[in-house]
Design a protein around this motif. Sequence first.
Motif, PDB file in Angstrom:
ATOM      1  N   ILE A  81       0.867  -1.177   0.000  1.00  0.00           N
ATOM      2  CA  ILE A  81       0.000   0.000   0.000  1.00  0.00           C
ATOM      3  C   ILE A  81       0.908   1.233   0.000  1.00  0.00           C
ATOM      4  O   ILE A  81       2.036   1.175   0.482  1.00  0.00           O
ATOM      5  CB  ILE A  81      -0.928  -0.002   1.255  1.00  0.00           C
ATOM      6  CG1 ILE A  81      -2.008   1.061   1.175  1.00  0.00           C
ATOM      7  CG2 ILE A  81      -0.134   0.123   2.530  1.00  0.00           C
ATOM      8  CD1 ILE A  81      -3.039   0.968   2.322  1.00  0.00           C
ATOM      9  N   LYS A  82       0.381   2.334  -0.536  1.00  0.00           N
ATOM     10  CA  LYS A  82       1.082   3.609  -0.406  1.00  0.00           C
ATOM     11  C   LYS A  82       0.484   4.374   0.760  1.00  0.00           C
ATOM     12  O   LYS A  82      -0.733   4.626   0.787  1.00  0.00           O
ATOM     13  CB  LYS A  82       0.982   4.418  -1.703  1.00  0.00           C
ATOM     14  CG  LYS A  82       1.743   3.786  -2.858  1.00  0.00           C
ATOM     15  CD  LYS A  82       1.705   4.640  -4.116  1.00  0.00           C
ATOM     16  CE  LYS A  82       2.439   3.934  -5.259  1.00  0.00           C
ATOM     17  NZ  LYS A  82       2.455   4.741  -6.501  1.00  0.00           N
ATOM     18  N   LEU A  83       1.321   4.717   1.729  1.00  0.00           N
ATOM     19  CA  LEU A  83       0.883   5.541   2.854  1.00  0.00           C
ATOM     20  C   LEU A  83       1.125   7.010   2.468  1.00  0.00           C
ATOM     21  O   LEU A  83       1.372   7.302   1.310  1.00  0.00           O
ATOM     22  CB  LEU A  83       1.652   5.124   4.112  1.00  0.00           C
ATOM     23  CG  LEU A  83       1.443   3.639   4.499  1.00  0.00           C
ATOM     24  CD1 LEU A  83       2.378   3.233   5.627  1.00  0.00           C
ATOM     25  CD2 LEU A  83      -0.004   3.364   4.887  1.00  0.00           C
ATOM     26  N   GLY A  84       1.029   7.932   3.411  1.00  0.00           N
ATOM     27  CA  GLY A  84       1.165   9.350   3.059  1.00  0.00           C
ATOM     28  C   GLY A  84       2.518   9.677   2.462  1.00  0.00           C
ATOM     29  O   GLY A  84       2.616  10.348   1.438  1.00  0.00           O
ATOM     30  N   LEU A  85       3.571   9.214   3.108  1.00  0.00           N
ATOM     31  CA  LEU A  85       4.923   9.486   2.620  1.00  0.00           C
ATOM     32  C   LEU A  85       5.534   8.281   1.925  1.00  0.00           C
ATOM     33  O   LEU A  85       6.230   8.426   0.914  1.00  0.00           O
ATOM     34  CB  LEU A  85       5.836   9.865   3.808  1.00  0.00           C
ATOM     35  CG  LEU A  85       7.321  10.008   3.476  1.00  0.00           C
ATOM     36  CD1 LEU A  85       7.572  11.192   2.548  1.00  0.00           C
ATOM     37  CD2 LEU A  85       8.163  10.137   4.749  1.00  0.00           C
ATOM     38  N   THR A  86       5.296   7.111   2.492  1.00  0.00           N
ATOM     39  CA  THR A  86       6.076   5.938   2.087  1.00  0.00           C
ATOM     40  C   THR A  86       5.255   4.921   1.290  1.00  0.00           C
ATOM     41  O   THR A  86       4.037   4.870   1.371  1.00  0.00           O
ATOM     42  CB  THR A  86       6.638   5.210   3.332  1.00  0.00           C
ATOM     43  OG1 THR A  86       5.549   4.715   4.117  1.00  0.00           O
ATOM     44  CG2 THR A  86       7.516   6.130   4.159  1.00  0.00           C
ATOM     45  N   GLN A  87       5.988   4.106   0.550  1.00  0.00           N
ATOM     46  CA  GLN A  87       5.456   2.830   0.048  1.00  0.00           C
ATOM     47  C   GLN A  87       5.721   1.786   1.115  1.00  0.00           C
ATOM     48  O   GLN A  87       6.853   1.655   1.590  1.00  0.00           O
ATOM     49  CB  GLN A  87       6.200   2.384  -1.207  1.00  0.00           C
ATOM     50  CG  GLN A  87       5.941   3.206  -2.424  1.00  0.00           C
ATOM     51  CD  GLN A  87       6.505   2.538  -3.690  1.00  0.00           C
ATOM     52  OE1 GLN A  87       7.068   1.434  -3.640  1.00  0.00           O
ATOM     53  NE2 GLN A  87       6.351   3.211  -4.808  1.00  0.00           N
TER      54      GLN A  87
ATOM     55  N   ARG B 252      -3.427  -9.980   6.171  1.00  0.00           N
ATOM     56  CA  ARG B 252      -3.445  -9.784   7.629  1.00  0.00           C
ATOM     57  C   ARG B 252      -2.788  -8.452   8.027  1.00  0.00           C
ATOM     58  O   ARG B 252      -3.260  -7.766   8.934  1.00  0.00           O
ATOM     59  CB  ARG B 252      -2.731 -10.953   8.331  1.00  0.00           C
ATOM     60  CG  ARG B 252      -3.494 -12.264   8.190  1.00  0.00           C
ATOM     61  CD  ARG B 252      -2.812 -13.384   8.954  1.00  0.00           C
ATOM     62  NE  ARG B 252      -2.833 -13.143  10.387  1.00  0.00           N
ATOM     63  CZ  ARG B 252      -1.964 -13.655  11.252  1.00  0.00           C
ATOM     64  NH1 ARG B 252      -0.966 -14.417  10.826  1.00  0.00           N
ATOM     65  NH2 ARG B 252      -2.060 -13.403  12.541  1.00  0.00           N
ATOM     66  N   ILE B 253      -1.700  -8.106   7.356  1.00  0.00           N
ATOM     67  CA  ILE B 253      -1.043  -6.824   7.651  1.00  0.00           C
ATOM     68  C   ILE B 253      -1.967  -5.667   7.284  1.00  0.00           C
ATOM     69  O   ILE B 253      -2.159  -4.733   8.076  1.00  0.00           O
ATOM     70  CB  ILE B 253       0.290  -6.702   6.879  1.00  0.00           C
ATOM     71  CG1 ILE B 253       1.317  -7.710   7.417  1.00  0.00           C
ATOM     72  CG2 ILE B 253       0.838  -5.270   6.941  1.00  0.00           C
ATOM     73  CD1 ILE B 253       1.803  -7.422   8.821  1.00  0.00           C
ATOM     74  N   LEU B 254      -2.562  -5.710   6.114  1.00  0.00           N
ATOM     75  CA  LEU B 254      -3.418  -4.599   5.673  1.00  0.00           C
ATOM     76  C   LEU B 254      -4.619  -4.441   6.601  1.00  0.00           C
ATOM     77  O   LEU B 254      -5.038  -3.329   6.901  1.00  0.00           O
ATOM     78  CB  LEU B 254      -3.864  -4.809   4.216  1.00  0.00           C
ATOM     79  CG  LEU B 254      -2.727  -4.699   3.193  1.00  0.00           C
ATOM     80  CD1 LEU B 254      -3.239  -5.022   1.791  1.00  0.00           C
ATOM     81  CD2 LEU B 254      -2.089  -3.304   3.208  1.00  0.00           C
ATOM     82  N   GLU B 255      -5.155  -5.561   7.073  1.00  0.00           N
ATOM     83  CA  GLU B 255      -6.286  -5.480   8.012  1.00  0.00           C
ATOM     84  C   GLU B 255      -5.876  -4.860   9.347  1.00  0.00           C
ATOM     85  O   GLU B 255      -6.693  -4.234  10.018  1.00  0.00           O
ATOM     86  CB  GLU B 255      -6.864  -6.885   8.261  1.00  0.00           C
ATOM     87  CG  GLU B 255      -7.732  -7.383   7.113  1.00  0.00           C
ATOM     88  CD  GLU B 255      -8.120  -8.867   7.251  1.00  0.00           C
ATOM     89  OE1 GLU B 255      -8.781  -9.390   6.326  1.00  0.00           O
ATOM     90  OE2 GLU B 255      -7.742  -9.478   8.282  1.00  0.00           O
TER      91      GLU B 255
END
Lengths: 134, 134
Positions: free
Chosen positions: B18-24, B129-132
Amino acid sequence: MQGFELDGRLARDSDLLIKLGLTQLRLQDDRRWPWLVLVPQRNGLSEIFDLTPLDQALLTFETNLVATALKKVTGATKINIGALGNIVRQLHVHVVARSEGDANWPGPVWGHGTAEAYDPQEKQIFIRRILEAL
Amino acid sequence: MQGFELDGRLARDSDLLIKLGLTQLRLQDDRRWPWLVLVPQRNGLSEIFDLTPLDQALLTFETNLVATALKKVTGATKINIGALGNIVRQLHVHVVARSEGDANWPGPVWGHGTAEAYDPQEKQIFIRRILEAL
């Protein structure tokens, strides 16, 4: 910061340079690499996410302050920053200056060989240079 | 984040979650340890202190978000966080779940042995599981 208890192994393996807002800045007594350790003066924490949000921001600020000074003093190729804590559980952050051809380059410093203590005069010279660069 | 160029080795060794605000947020394709990598989407930086102060704060926030999720999903003994970059110079932060008795415990994961790729189904289950948990 009254009542803060430093882990015995951190106390034995490193020297206090200065107390910053959150952390103690310490020098690892291992002349193989210029190696600083930041220890937040908070009891009973082992993970960075155990810190309050404000303390997390302080730790980031102080880590980057110290990393910048270490880069300036050493001219290192790369600064390595790590919070591992598999052996010493008290939360602490390593800031290490790495240069091509140093011990175990480009591998990590942790767990590699045996520490080599500084000569006392050499240690004092390095400490003074770090404190001047902060 | 237009124009961000991911280092070729990071692209080859890890999968985008996933792409977060700053990071991949990426998963290292090495089933020996649950191992995530955060890559700030900024070109040409190799040290955390090269980031702007705002980006430093974002990186701290996103690192702790991810470390908390990884701890929750794995129940690991200790989360290891590291920004080394001796080999891949593009700024990236490792967040690794460590448990007693895992490969090279209590030593570091970096430079130890050879990566073992995930089975595709096992990888998808772990990613979900991580994304959840984020």
